[in-house]
Design a protein around this motif. Structure first.
Motif, PDB file in Angstrom:
ATOM      1  N   HIS A  59      45.382  40.165  41.443  1.00  0.00           N
ATOM      2  CA  HIS A  59      45.066  38.616  40.508  1.00  0.00           C
ATOM      3  C   HIS A  59      44.519  38.841  39.187  1.00  0.00           C
ATOM      4  N   GLU A  60      43.100  40.158  40.180  1.00  0.00           N
ATOM      5  CA  GLU A  60      41.942  40.193  38.881  1.00  0.00           C
ATOM      6  C   GLU A  60      42.199  41.129  37.522  1.00  0.00           C
ATOM      7  N   HIS A  61      43.461  42.168  38.583  1.00  0.00           N
ATOM      8  CA  HIS A  61      43.995  43.007  36.735  1.00  0.00           C
ATOM      9  C   HIS A  61      45.360  42.230  36.306  1.00  0.00           C
TER      10      HIS A  61
ATOM     11  N   ALA B 235      40.380  46.519  47.651  1.00  0.00           N
ATOM     12  CA  ALA B 235      40.563  45.378  46.694  1.00  0.00           C
ATOM     13  C   ALA B 235      43.123  45.403  47.102  1.00  0.00           C
ATOM     14  N   LYS B 236      43.004  46.992  46.378  1.00  0.00           N
ATOM     15  CA  LYS B 236      44.356  47.281  47.217  1.00  0.00           C
ATOM     16  C   LYS B 236      44.607  47.186  47.453  1.00  0.00           C
ATOM     17  N   ALA B 237      43.879  47.383  49.295  1.00  0.00           N
ATOM     18  CA  ALA B 237      44.985  46.877  50.353  1.00  0.00           C
ATOM     19  C   ALA B 237      45.393  45.861  50.863  1.00  0.00           C
TER      20      ALA B 237
ATOM     21  N   VAL C 250      38.350  50.446  59.068  1.00  0.00           N
ATOM     22  CA  VAL C 250      36.525  50.392  58.571  1.00  0.00           C
ATOM     23  C   VAL C 250      36.254  50.919  57.403  1.00  0.00           C
ATOM     24  N   ASP C 251      35.379  50.140  56.829  1.00  0.00           N
ATOM     25  CA  ASP C 251      34.464  50.030  56.038  1.00  0.00           C
ATOM     26  C   ASP C 251      33.277  50.391  55.702  1.00  0.00           C
ATOM     27  N   ASP C 252      32.645  51.449  55.436  1.00  0.00           N
ATOM     28  CA  ASP C 252      30.980  51.410  54.500  1.00  0.00           C
ATOM     29  C   ASP C 252      30.840  50.405  54.069  1.00  0.00           C
ATOM     30  N   ASN C 253      31.721  49.692  53.356  1.00  0.00           N
ATOM     31  CA  ASN C 253      30.465  48.677  52.860  1.00  0.00           C
ATOM     32  C   ASN C 253      30.054  47.054  53.577  1.00  0.00           C
TER      33      ASN C 253
ATOM     34  N   THR D 211      37.370  63.700  54.559  1.00  0.00           N
ATOM     35  CA  THR D 211      36.044  64.819  55.091  1.00  0.00           C
ATOM     36  C   THR D 211      35.088  64.224  55.933  1.00  0.00           C
ATOM     37  N   LYS D 212      34.173  63.310  55.336  1.00  0.00           N
ATOM     38  CA  LYS D 212      33.662  61.806  56.077  1.00  0.00           C
ATOM     39  C   LYS D 212      34.249  61.656  57.734  1.00  0.00           C
ATOM     40  N   VAL D 213      34.949  61.069  58.069  1.00  0.00           N
ATOM     41  CA  VAL D 213      35.575  61.575  59.297  1.00  0.00           C
ATOM     42  C   VAL D 213      35.307  62.399  59.826  1.00  0.00           C
TER      43      VAL D 213
HETATM   44  P1  JHZ Z   1      38.343  51.005  45.578  1.00  0.00           P
HETATM   45  C1  JHZ Z   1      37.731  47.582  42.823  1.00  0.00           C
HETATM   46  O1  JHZ Z   1      39.580  48.132  43.506  1.00  0.00           O
HETATM   47  C2  JHZ Z   1      38.150  46.816  42.303  1.00  0.00           C
HETATM   48  P2  JHZ Z   1      39.468  48.798  45.494  1.00  0.00           P
HETATM   49  C3  JHZ Z   1      38.113  46.601  41.178  1.00  0.00           C
HETATM   50  N1  JHZ Z   1      38.578  45.280  40.905  1.00  0.00           N
HETATM   51  C4  JHZ Z   1      39.007  47.591  40.526  1.00  0.00           C
HETATM   52  O2  JHZ Z   1      39.709  47.287  38.850  1.00  0.00           O
HETATM   53  C5  JHZ Z   1      39.353  48.705  41.098  1.00  0.00           C
HETATM   54  O3  JHZ Z   1      38.699  49.285  41.928  1.00  0.00           O
HETATM   55  C6  JHZ Z   1      40.060  49.818  39.859  1.00  0.00           C
HETATM   56  C7  JHZ Z   1      35.941  51.719  51.086  1.00  0.00           C
HETATM   57  N2  JHZ Z   1      35.071  53.354  51.237  1.00  0.00           N
HETATM   58  O4  JHZ Z   1      37.209  51.961  44.804  1.00  0.00           O
HETATM   59  C8  JHZ Z   1      34.684  50.971  50.189  1.00  0.00           C
HETATM   60  C9  JHZ Z   1      33.865  53.398  52.533  1.00  0.00           C
HETATM   61  O5  JHZ Z   1      34.107  52.884  53.572  1.00  0.00           O
HETATM   62  O6  JHZ Z   1      39.556  52.368  46.106  1.00  0.00           O
HETATM   63  C10 JHZ Z   1      35.814  50.608  49.112  1.00  0.00           C
HETATM   64  O7  JHZ Z   1      36.160  48.869  50.089  1.00  0.00           O
HETATM   65  N3  JHZ Z   1      33.851  54.977  52.747  1.00  0.00           N
HETATM   66  C11 JHZ Z   1      36.716  46.297  40.448  1.00  0.00           C
HETATM   67  O8  JHZ Z   1      38.619  47.823  46.352  1.00  0.00           O
HETATM   68  C12 JHZ Z   1      36.875  51.220  49.744  1.00  0.00           C
HETATM   69  O9  JHZ Z   1      36.570  51.789  50.809  1.00  0.00           O
HETATM   70  C13 JHZ Z   1      33.625  56.098  51.490  1.00  0.00           C
HETATM   71  O10 JHZ Z   1      33.541  57.110  52.264  1.00  0.00           O
HETATM   72  O11 JHZ Z   1      40.223  49.233  45.412  1.00  0.00           O
HETATM   73  C14 JHZ Z   1      37.045  51.610  48.261  1.00  0.00           C
HETATM   74  O12 JHZ Z   1      37.894  50.895  47.501  1.00  0.00           O
HETATM   75  C15 JHZ Z   1      35.153  55.594  50.811  1.00  0.00           C
HETATM   76  C16 JHZ Z   1      34.760  57.520  49.775  1.00  0.00           C
HETATM   77  C17 JHZ Z   1      35.336  54.173  50.475  1.00  0.00           C
HETATM   78  O13 JHZ Z   1      38.228  50.305  45.472  1.00  0.00           O
END
Ligand code: JHZ
Length: 408
Positions: free
Chosen positions: A218-220, A321-323, A341-344, A386-388
């Motif tokens: 919905h954001e896009h 978000a895409k997930a 898992v997510d690093d955020n 690589t990180k994992v």
């Molecule tokens: P990521 C974003 O979508 C949001 P998203 C937005 N709506 C948009 O327009 C698109 O981008 C284009 C995590 N991660 O960047 C972080 C780790 O945890 O593909 C994020 O939650 N460790 C503005 O959310 C996710 O993965 C890591 O080492 O689909 C990545 O989200 C790395 C590399 C990532 O965008």
């Protein structure tokens, strides 16, 4: 007060009739992670095309106040984005002949990562960001930020205090904008006469080729090609002077927009011609894409079922978000994926919208040793693998799209 959702029947670029090309059903908002097992609202996710200017767009617009006032996505989590923004700023600084006196304004400035790079180059910087939680982070990072959507009132606040901008950047924000005419009109007002607006948006051509339908949420609101964006910009009294493809978010367009005196270069016209040769101006292209999405879903479900049959445990990496489009559309929940898992830190401890899969810090991989990791942030697969491997050892990695496969 604005309605929660509005149905759209006319193109946001040229006001012509829209034709529905695909539906992903009803899904919750992609970044609306929940605290517990609460039931969140779902909204129709329908994609349309304008039969006149070929802008691909959603058939419904959710009120942006619901999506962007508290935002969990931060750009700074990924090394790939840190490098991307650092190289983007050095490149634009040189190419646009910016000086330490130049003013750079970033729209949808998030945690201030891009502006931080311009600041290091000596520029004066100011961000505009509707999410108040992100404004606090940006301000802590030393980036002055106006807490609002981009509009004439933000332009007024900036020009009174700082003057007009030499460069305005809008990365992954223009596709989120419903009223593109007002956005561009405000951009014209904030730029000085030789100023440049640089827009980055995901590129629909690559989305179709790579079957990355999960970037539909919905954001896009708009899914741009060179063809549709060049027309849209011209219709609003500005000119695209250059377009390049950048390898970020699975393939994006970087579009250089000028207030006046620039005409689309031969390179821009060639890119548009290549898109026409690839039939991006043909409704059948999108209808075929829609059919292939159904196939992608059954392929992924079969693949994950066979992994489960072999008694392997699966977890996800990247609560992107895409997930949430992928998981909701395919019906993948905790029966397939134990946790993600997510690093955020802003996402950790929450549950994915709709599918309610827990989001944990990546240290869970070390503690729980799953067999397989489904890389949901497939655009960042190299960085994640690589990180994992460096931090937690060996696992099997699966990438879900364009077709599910193991990554060596
Ligand atoms: P990521 C974003 O979508 C949001 P998203 C937005 N709506 C948009 O327009 C698109 O981008 C284009 C995590 N991660 O960047 C972080 C780790 O945890 O593909 C994020 O939650 N460790 C503005 O959310 C996710 O993965 C890591 O080492 O689909 C990545 O989200 C790395 C590399 C990532 O965008």
């Amino acid at each position: 007060m604005r309605a929660t959702i509005k149905k759209v029947t006319r193109c946001r670029s040229c006001a012509n009739r829209l034709l529905v090309v695909l539906s992903l059903g009803k899904t919750p908002l992609a970044n609306s992670f929940v605290k517990s097992d609460e039931k969140e609202k779902s909204f129709p996710l329908v994609v349309c095309i304008c039969e006149s200017c070929y802008l691909v767009q959603l058939g419904h617009v959710v009120n942006p106040e619901l999506m962007f006032r508290n935002y969990l996505y931060t750009t700074g989590v990924s090394e790939t984005f840190r490098r991307h923004f650092a190289s983007m700023s050095t490149r634009l600084f040189a190419e646009l002949k910016l000086t330490p006196d130049s003013l750079v304004v970033d729209i949808g400035s998030n945690d201030g990562l891009l502006l931080g790079s311009f600041k290091k180059l000596g520029c004066r910087v100011i961000g505009i960001e509707p999410a108040s939680n992100l404004v606090s982070i940006a301000e802590k990072n030393g980036i002055p930020t106006i807490n609002d959507f981009f509009s004439d009132s933000a332009v007024h606040a900036i020009t009174v205090k700082y003057g007009r901008a030499n460069l305005v950047t809008a990365t992954n924000v223009f596709a989120h904008v419903d009223d593109v005419a007002s956005f561009l009109s405000s951009a014209k007002k904030i730029l000085n006469k030789d100023g440049t607006l640089v827009i980055e948006v995901p590129y629909i051509r690559r989305m179709i080729e790579m079957m990355t339908f999960d970037t539909i949420y919905h954001e896009h609101l708009s899914y741009f090609s060179a063809l549709s964006i060049v027309n849209l910009i011209a219709r609003n009294g500005m000119q695209v002077s250059k377009i390049e493809e950048v390898d970020i978010h699975g393939g994006s367009l970087r579009v250089f927009v000028k207030n006046r005196d620039a005409r689309p270069t031969v390179a821009v016209q060639r890119m548009v011609s290549r898109e026409i040769a690839a039939r991006l101006n043909n409704v059948t292209t999108y209808e075929r894409f829609a059919q292939r999405i159904t196939k992608s879903k059954s392929n992924l479900l079969q693949f994950l079922a066979s992994v489960k049959e072999s008694k392997k445990t699966i977890v996800g990496y990247g609560a992107a978000a895409k997930a949430n489009t992928l998981l909701n559309y395919c019906g993948i929940g905790v029966d397939y994926i134990e946790y993600i898992v997510d690093d955020n830190p802003l996402k950790q401890g929450l549950f994915t919208p709709g599918t309610h899969i827990p989001v944990l810090p990546s240290s869970a991989l070390f503690e729980r040793r799953p067999d397989c990791i489904l890389v949901l942030a497939w655009n960042l697969v190299d960085e994640i693998v690589t990180k994992v491997r460096q931090n937690y050892g060996q696992f099997e990695f699966i990438v879900p799209l364009p077709h599910p496969r193991y990554v060596r």
